[in-house]
Design an enzyme around this catalytic site. Structure first.
Site, short mmCIF file in Angstrom:
data_model
loop_
_atom_site.label_atom_id
_atom_site.label_comp_id
_atom_site.label_asym_id
_atom_site.label_seq_id
_atom_site.Cartn_x
_atom_site.Cartn_y
_atom_site.Cartn_z
N GLY A 60 0.81 -1.22 0.00
CA GLY A 60 0.00 0.00 0.00
C GLY A 60 0.84 1.26 0.00
N ASP A 61 1.93 1.25 0.76
CA ASP A 61 2.86 2.38 0.77
C ASP A 61 3.49 2.57 -0.60
OD1 ASP A 61 2.28 2.21 3.51
OD2 ASP A 61 4.04 0.94 3.85
#
Length: 306
Positions: A251-252
């Protein structure tokens, strides 16, 4: 300039072993140590894309020195604030043949003078800057801390991206963040209901827009991602073929890729495409993705307007 803020960074101690048994001595097969934390992961992916950025946040003790040195070895500029009480946390991620187990540390105690130092750093930002607020906060800080940052910067027209859970996210919406990035599980947590369909995700993503978010990027794991833009356009990405190796940082990586794509093209479709490629590349890698693999997967990403 792009600034990332990681309030509770960590050393990620990643262990691979056949199985984990309680009450006996377990031996590992492979172990690695990385500087971790959501904002730090975003910084690393931005750097992989050739985008300069500065990592901010709090570090403490010998573990904090490891985090700082790791980023410097990666060529990432940083301006961390040194905290006297406690140690930057160590998070253990144990991968066995069957599953993954995480044991997360607490982090240091942040003083009022530490907070003042951070706010003094942020006061220097201007409308030409992007600020990424990502991840959890130390127990010594309240869940309106991101809100206080956005309140301070509300007149500066800084583009602020927030990747956080529950109240940390909800409390900032009144200040109209440029982008928020919940995943499908976090959407369910926020609205306290099980969300099963794409239409339900879009409906609740629009609710977050109504509450103040300018753009909403929802990651859906193996089902791709959805972007609801400030002009109410809705796009969906697929995911490329690959084998899941790593549940940490995808997600990052999507956030880092999205920022890169947006800066390079000023086009939300291209931002979503590069974000999806970056997130998938990390999911299919042992650690955060490398640019060669991101570029390889990018050709497999298709963006559909809904």
């Amino acid at each position: 300039m792009i600034y990332t803020v990681t309030l509770n960074p960590s050393i990620d101690h990643v262990i691979e072993m056949n199985e984990l048994q309680e009450g006996i001595v377990n031996k590992v097969n492979i172990e690695n140590f990385y500087a971790g934390g959501k904002g730090i992961n975003v910084s690393k992916i931005l750097k992989e894309h050739g985008v300069e950025n500065i990592a901010l946040g709090f570090i403490s003790g010998f573990t904090g020195e490891f985090i700082k040195n790791n980023l410097e070895q990666c060529g990432i500029k940083n301006d961390f604030i040194n905290v006297l009480n406690g140690y930057s946390r160590i998070n253990m991620k144990i991968k066995t043949n069957e599953n993954e187990t995480e044991i997360n540390g607490l982090g240091p105690s942040i003083s009022s003078s530490n907070i003042k130092d951070l706010f003094n750093q942020l006061e220097k930002l201007s409308s030409n800057d992007i600020l990424v607020l990502a991840g959890s906060i130390p127990p010594s800080l309240s869940d309106n801390f991101y809100e206080e940052i956005m309140k301070q910067l509300s007149t500066k027209n800084v583009k602020i991206i927030v990747d956080a859970r529950n109240n940390l996210l909800l409390n900032v919406l009144k200040y109209r963040p440029f982008l928020i990035k919940p995943n499908h599980n976090e959407i369910s947590e926020i609205f306290n209901k099980e969300i099963k369909t794409i239409d339900e995700l879009i409906f609740h993503g629009n609710k977050l827009k109504e509450m103040g978010a300018q753009n909403v990027l929802i990651s859906m794991g193996g089902d791709g991602a959805i972007l609801i833009t400030e002009s109410n356009e809705i796009y969906r990405s697929n995911i490329p073929k690959g084998t899941l190796k790593n549940s940490v940082g995808s997600g990052d990586s999507m956030v880092g890729g999205f920022i890169t794509g947006y800066l390079k093209t000023n086009d939300y479709k291209e931002a979503l495409k590069l974000g999806a490629a970056s997130g998938s590349a990390t999911a299919y890698s042992d650690d955060l993705a490398k640019i060669s693999f991101i570029n390889e997967l990018s050709s497999q990403i298709q963006i559909t307007k809904l």
